[in-house]
Design a protein around this motif. Structure first.
Motif, PDB file in Angstrom:
ATOM      1  N   TYR A 187      91.256  31.793  54.859  1.00  0.00           N
ATOM      2  CA  TYR A 187      90.412  30.633  54.578  1.00  0.00           C
ATOM      3  C   TYR A 187      91.258  29.378  54.755  1.00  0.00           C
ATOM      4  O   TYR A 187      92.483  29.409  54.617  1.00  0.00           O
ATOM      5  CB  TYR A 187      89.882  30.658  53.145  1.00  0.00           C
ATOM      6  N   TYR A 223      85.633  29.607  55.166  1.00  0.00           N
ATOM      7  CA  TYR A 223      86.020  30.913  55.682  1.00  0.00           C
ATOM      8  C   TYR A 223      86.416  30.799  57.152  1.00  0.00           C
ATOM      9  O   TYR A 223      85.725  30.153  57.944  1.00  0.00           O
ATOM     10  CB  TYR A 223      84.859  31.893  55.522  1.00  0.00           C
ATOM     11  N   HIS A 226      77.983  27.310  46.957  1.00  0.00           N
ATOM     12  CA  HIS A 226      78.255  28.005  48.216  1.00  0.00           C
ATOM     13  C   HIS A 226      77.285  27.511  49.284  1.00  0.00           C
ATOM     14  O   HIS A 226      76.071  27.531  49.080  1.00  0.00           O
ATOM     15  CB  HIS A 226      78.110  29.515  48.039  1.00  0.00           C
ATOM     16  N   PHE A 227      77.827  27.064  50.409  1.00  0.00           N
ATOM     17  CA  PHE A 227      76.959  26.673  51.513  1.00  0.00           C
ATOM     18  C   PHE A 227      76.908  27.745  52.586  1.00  0.00           C
ATOM     19  O   PHE A 227      76.090  27.685  53.499  1.00  0.00           O
ATOM     20  CB  PHE A 227      77.351  25.303  52.094  1.00  0.00           C
ATOM     21  N   THR A 228      77.780  28.756  52.532  1.00  0.00           N
ATOM     22  CA  THR A 228      77.632  30.042  53.211  1.00  0.00           C
ATOM     23  C   THR A 228      78.111  31.089  52.216  1.00  0.00           C
ATOM     24  O   THR A 228      78.581  30.757  51.118  1.00  0.00           O
ATOM     25  CB  THR A 228      78.469  30.140  54.510  1.00  0.00           C
ATOM     26  N   LYS A 229      78.033  32.361  52.571  1.00  0.00           N
ATOM     27  CA  LYS A 229      78.429  33.418  51.648  1.00  0.00           C
ATOM     28  C   LYS A 229      79.889  33.291  51.238  1.00  0.00           C
ATOM     29  O   LYS A 229      80.257  33.541  50.088  1.00  0.00           O
ATOM     30  CB  LYS A 229      78.179  34.786  52.287  1.00  0.00           C
ATOM     31  N   GLU A 230      80.767  32.878  52.164  1.00  0.00           N
ATOM     32  CA  GLU A 230      82.210  32.842  51.909  1.00  0.00           C
ATOM     33  C   GLU A 230      82.791  31.434  51.831  1.00  0.00           C
ATOM     34  O   GLU A 230      83.986  31.277  51.602  1.00  0.00           O
ATOM     35  CB  GLU A 230      82.945  33.621  53.004  1.00  0.00           C
ATOM     36  N   SER A 231      81.986  30.396  52.023  1.00  0.00           N
ATOM     37  CA  SER A 231      82.473  29.014  52.014  1.00  0.00           C
ATOM     38  C   SER A 231      81.808  28.244  50.880  1.00  0.00           C
ATOM     39  O   SER A 231      80.639  28.472  50.581  1.00  0.00           O
ATOM     40  CB  SER A 231      82.204  28.329  53.349  1.00  0.00           C
ATOM     41  N   SER A 232      82.556  27.318  50.273  1.00  0.00           N
ATOM     42  CA  SER A 232      82.022  26.635  49.094  1.00  0.00           C
ATOM     43  C   SER A 232      82.645  25.263  48.924  1.00  0.00           C
ATOM     44  O   SER A 232      83.678  24.944  49.511  1.00  0.00           O
ATOM     45  CB  SER A 232      82.286  27.469  47.835  1.00  0.00           C
TER      46      SER A 232
END
Length: 247
Positions: A215, A209, A175-181
């Motif tokens: 998404y 996200y 994960h590079f943000t809480k909701e993006s990977s």
């Protein structure tokens, strides 16, 4: 009306598996799911229609197991000639075996693909799944097991196959943000009695996200079958851009 239009846009476009990233026990307790898709239509110098859809439904009891099912189809035509026609269904059950590091899993699957000349492919199997997570580099899953498959082809020269295949896979998610990977998965599936007959698959996915439950998803697949049906190429390369709606 807006919800209907959003749903209509999202139920078109999916490849073999609705997302690459593995499902973890306790990651999303209770019932949940997602729709993945898009569609493409061109008229003028080139007539193109591509329609696909993907649906996942899952239940996570938040302590010991998770079960989910994926259903996808893809259909396409170019200049009134069909060039894509395939379906895929997969149901998997994962149960915790030892703390947070070891699970056992079992699954069944069904698929068809007109253009690899697969009339049907049914399989069922299971195995163990090891996992390790470090915040700095992400989460790694390693699976080992086996499955039994039954394949029937649309050609008259390819016999029906009933095989036992070994199944190993590696899946990584960061994960590079809480909701993006970003995720990567690799499968190696040789016949148990003939290792020269094998299937490999690589997949890379980036999920970003956008807003609320929406998404955007970018995926790249490279699949290789060492012994495909007569007249079918060993390699398949696919690139997709899709939308995901999570619920």
């Amino acid at each position: 009306m807006k919800s209907f239009l959003l749903l209509f846009l999202l139920v078109y476009n999916a490849y073999a598996i609705i997302t690459i990233a593995p499902v973890d026990i306790g990651a999303k307790p209770g019932m949940s799911g997602m729709l993945k898709g898009s569609f493409e239509t061109k008229r003028g110098n080139t007539d193109v229609d591509n329609y696909s859809a993907g649906l996942r439904v899952q239940y996570d009891n938040n302590s010991s197991y998770v079960i989910w099912s994926d259903f996808t189809f893809s259909y396409g035509m170019s200049s009134s000639v069909r060039n894509t026609n395939k379906t895929y269904a997969h149901v998997r059950y994962v149960h915790k075996l030892y703390e947070e590091s070891l699970d056992w899993e079992t699954y069944v699957q069904s698929e068809t693909n007109e253009f690899t000349k697969v009339k049907h492919r049914f399989l069922g199997g299971g195995g163990l799944r090891f996992q390790n997570e470090k915040q700095s580099w992400g989460k790694l899953h390693v699976g080992v097991g086996a499955f039994y498959e039954d394949i029937a082809y649309t050609t008259s020269v390819d016999p029906t196959e009933k095989n036992l295949r070994m199944n190993t896979y590696l899946a990584w998610t960061k994960h590079f943000t809480k909701e993006s990977s970003i995720s990567y998965v690799f499968y190696y599936q040789p016949k148990a009695d003939e290792f020269s007959d094998y299937i490999t698959s690589h997949g890379v996915e980036m999920t970003i996200y956008v807003y609320k439950q929406l998404y955007i998803d970018f995926v790249f697949y490279y699949d290789y079958d060492s012994v495909p049906a007569v007249g079918v190429k060993s390699e398949d390369v696919t690139q997709k851009t899709s939308f995901i709606y999570k619920f």
